[in-house]
Design a protein around this motif. Structure first.
Motif, PDB file in Angstrom:
ATOM      1  N   LEU A 236       0.939  -1.199  -0.101  1.00 51.29           N
ATOM      2  CA  LEU A 236      -0.071   0.020   0.148  1.00 51.29           C
ATOM      3  C   LEU A 236       0.782   1.332  -0.075  1.00 51.29           C
ATOM      4  O   LEU A 236       2.013   1.195   0.472  1.00 51.29           O
ATOM      5  CB  LEU A 236      -0.803   0.137   1.228  1.00 51.29           C
ATOM      6  CG  LEU A 236      -1.807  -1.087   1.409  1.00 51.29           C
ATOM      7  CD1 LEU A 236      -2.666  -1.160   2.953  1.00 51.29           C
ATOM      8  CD2 LEU A 236      -3.203  -1.033   0.429  1.00 51.29           C
ATOM      9  N   SER A 237       0.313   2.236  -0.414  1.00 48.64           N
ATOM     10  CA  SER A 237       1.055   3.694  -0.506  1.00 48.64           C
ATOM     11  C   SER A 237       0.109   4.791  -0.280  1.00 48.64           C
ATOM     12  O   SER A 237      -1.101   4.797  -0.704  1.00 48.64           O
ATOM     13  CB  SER A 237       1.841   3.658  -1.701  1.00 48.64           C
ATOM     14  OG  SER A 237       1.382   3.921  -2.778  1.00 48.64           O
ATOM     15  N   LYS A 238       0.588   5.862   0.522  1.00 52.66           N
ATOM     16  CA  LYS A 238      -0.087   7.134   0.377  1.00 52.66           C
ATOM     17  C   LYS A 238       0.698   8.362  -0.046  1.00 52.66           C
ATOM     18  O   LYS A 238       1.777   8.537   0.799  1.00 52.66           O
ATOM     19  CB  LYS A 238      -0.800   7.125   2.082  1.00 52.66           C
ATOM     20  CG  LYS A 238      -1.930   6.291   2.168  1.00 52.66           C
ATOM     21  CD  LYS A 238      -3.327   6.675   1.328  1.00 52.66           C
ATOM     22  CE  LYS A 238      -4.357   5.700   1.725  1.00 52.66           C
ATOM     23  NZ  LYS A 238      -5.440   5.860   0.788  1.00 52.66           N
ATOM     24  N   GLU A 270      -5.512   0.277   4.759  1.00 52.11           N
ATOM     25  CA  GLU A 270      -5.566   1.375   4.024  1.00 52.11           C
ATOM     26  C   GLU A 270      -6.210   2.684   4.839  1.00 52.11           C
ATOM     27  O   GLU A 270      -5.725   3.699   4.658  1.00 52.11           O
ATOM     28  CB  GLU A 270      -6.406   1.340   2.637  1.00 52.11           C
ATOM     29  CG  GLU A 270      -6.298   2.450   1.714  1.00 52.11           C
ATOM     30  CD  GLU A 270      -6.515   2.034   0.476  1.00 52.11           C
ATOM     31  OE1 GLU A 270      -6.797   3.012  -0.311  1.00 52.11           O
ATOM     32  OE2 GLU A 270      -7.056   1.062   0.079  1.00 52.11           O
ATOM     33  N   GLU A 271      -7.207   2.318   5.637  1.00 54.16           N
ATOM     34  CA  GLU A 271      -7.770   3.411   6.610  1.00 54.16           C
ATOM     35  C   GLU A 271      -6.724   3.867   7.634  1.00 54.16           C
ATOM     36  O   GLU A 271      -6.455   4.895   7.814  1.00 54.16           O
ATOM     37  CB  GLU A 271      -8.972   2.801   7.128  1.00 54.16           C
ATOM     38  CG  GLU A 271     -10.037   2.570   6.521  1.00 54.16           C
ATOM     39  CD  GLU A 271     -11.457   1.871   7.213  1.00 54.16           C
ATOM     40  OE1 GLU A 271     -12.189   2.755   7.808  1.00 54.16           O
ATOM     41  OE2 GLU A 271     -11.261   0.671   7.395  1.00 54.16           O
ATOM     42  N   THR A 274      -4.206   6.449   5.672  1.00 56.33           N
ATOM     43  CA  THR A 274      -4.962   7.423   5.693  1.00 56.33           C
ATOM     44  C   THR A 274      -5.126   8.338   6.950  1.00 56.33           C
ATOM     45  O   THR A 274      -4.526   9.603   6.834  1.00 56.33           O
ATOM     46  CB  THR A 274      -6.391   7.218   5.128  1.00 56.33           C
ATOM     47  OG1 THR A 274      -6.348   6.545   4.118  1.00 56.33           O
ATOM     48  CG2 THR A 274      -7.188   8.598   5.132  1.00 56.33           C
TER      49      THR A 274
END
Length: 309
Positions: A236-238, A270-271, A274
């Motif tokens: 995952l990435s943000k 993912e939350e 975020t």
């Protein structure tokens, strides 16, 4: 109290020069507190999680201030009074881009933490035990406290979180590397910048290389570039949020607090990322190490209602 986060380490008094420029030209100073572990505990509490912080403080006004400030932030506070002084750090911003911190902590109360200070039942009853790579650098007894606590938590099936948090002013890269590698190998969750990770794993695919040591959740904090993660085998990435930076100190701790608060709340990976990105972004818009730790409503105002839980 429902199970939550348990963390421990040194929190110091913080003398901060107001404004930007050489320390000798500062016209006024503020006095607060700062410590990576207590910053995370405060951040988790502000986001609605249960958090406990333990540490040694001196028999002085600074020690009393630390205990009262952390407790006032909603953190269950276990302050052990030591006969030595409470550590101090002096910080000034030499320019708009760079902050300089001087530590006065050798022989401090916080550095005298020992395994006997950390009750086994606190570790066994927690949902997450969070430690950093700062505490092992403070003294032999503090290092022993970290490793014993981690093993106690692991034996009880409690998740162990490690923020590498390498501090070059506390120990050399040569001395730190094997200790940090050993600590990360015992973790379930690890946070590190690319530069920190490369102290003890090969560069390149840092997240994968950290995961090979054992942690199921690897989060790579990369400042203005956001973060990347390898969580239970899923990448995952943000991206970072665009905000006006007032004080970058404490952003990493706020990021960790956001991730762990959401993990405690049962949010999906993912939350968690975020919230971590938003919490770190919000923190840099406010001066101080932990004063800017946001609430869920603060984050909702920044990025939307999806962070309300």
């Amino acid at each position: 109290m429902s199970p939550g986060l348990f963390t421990f380490g040194e929190t110091m008094g913080l003398v901060a020069a107001d404004g930007i420029g050489p320390l000798g030209h500062a016209k006024s100073f503020s006095f607060g507190i700062g410590g990576a572990e207590s910053n995370v505990a405060i951040g988790v509490a502000r986001l609605g999680g249960e958090a406990t912080w333990l540490g040694r403080v001196g028999p002085d006004a600074t020690g009393a201030l630390i205990a009262s400030r952390i407790a006032a932030a909603g953190v269950r506070t276990l302050a052990v009074t030591d006969e030595s002084f409470t550590g101090l750090m002096v910080r000034h911003r030499r320019s708009g881009e760079f902050a300089q911190v001087d530590y006065h902590r050798a022989g401090s109360a916080g550095s005298r933490l020992s395994p006997a200070d950390v009750p086994a039942h606190e570790l066994q009853d927690a949902s997450i035990v969070h430690v950093t790579g700062i505490t092992p650098a403070l003294s032999g007894t503090a290092r022993a406290a970290v490793f014993q606590s981690v093993e106690t938590a692991r034996a009880a099936g409690v998740a162990v979180s490690v923020d590498v948090n390498f501090r070059a002013k506390l120990w050399s890269r040569f001395d730190a590397a094997p200790v940090l590698r050993d600590l990360v190998s015992r973790a379930d969750i690890v946070f590190a910048s690319p530069e920190e990770a490369e102290l003890f794993v090969d560069p390149g695919d840092v997240a994968a290389n950290l995961a090979e040591l054992g942690p199921a959740e690897v989060i790579v904090k990369d400042g203005g570039r956001g973060c990347s993660a390898l969580i239970e085998g899923v990448r995952l990435s943000k991206a970072a949020l665009s905000v006006t930076v007032v004080d970058p100190v404490g952003a990493g701790d706020a990021f960790v607090a956001g991730y762990l608060a959401d993990r405690l709340a049962g949010a999906a990976p993912e939350e968690r990322l975020t919230t971590a990105i938003a919490t770190g972004a919000f923190a840099v818009t406010v001066p101080g190490d932990c004063e800017g730790a946001p609430t869920r409503d603060d984050l909702a105002a920044l990025i939307g209602d999806d962070v309300r839980r």
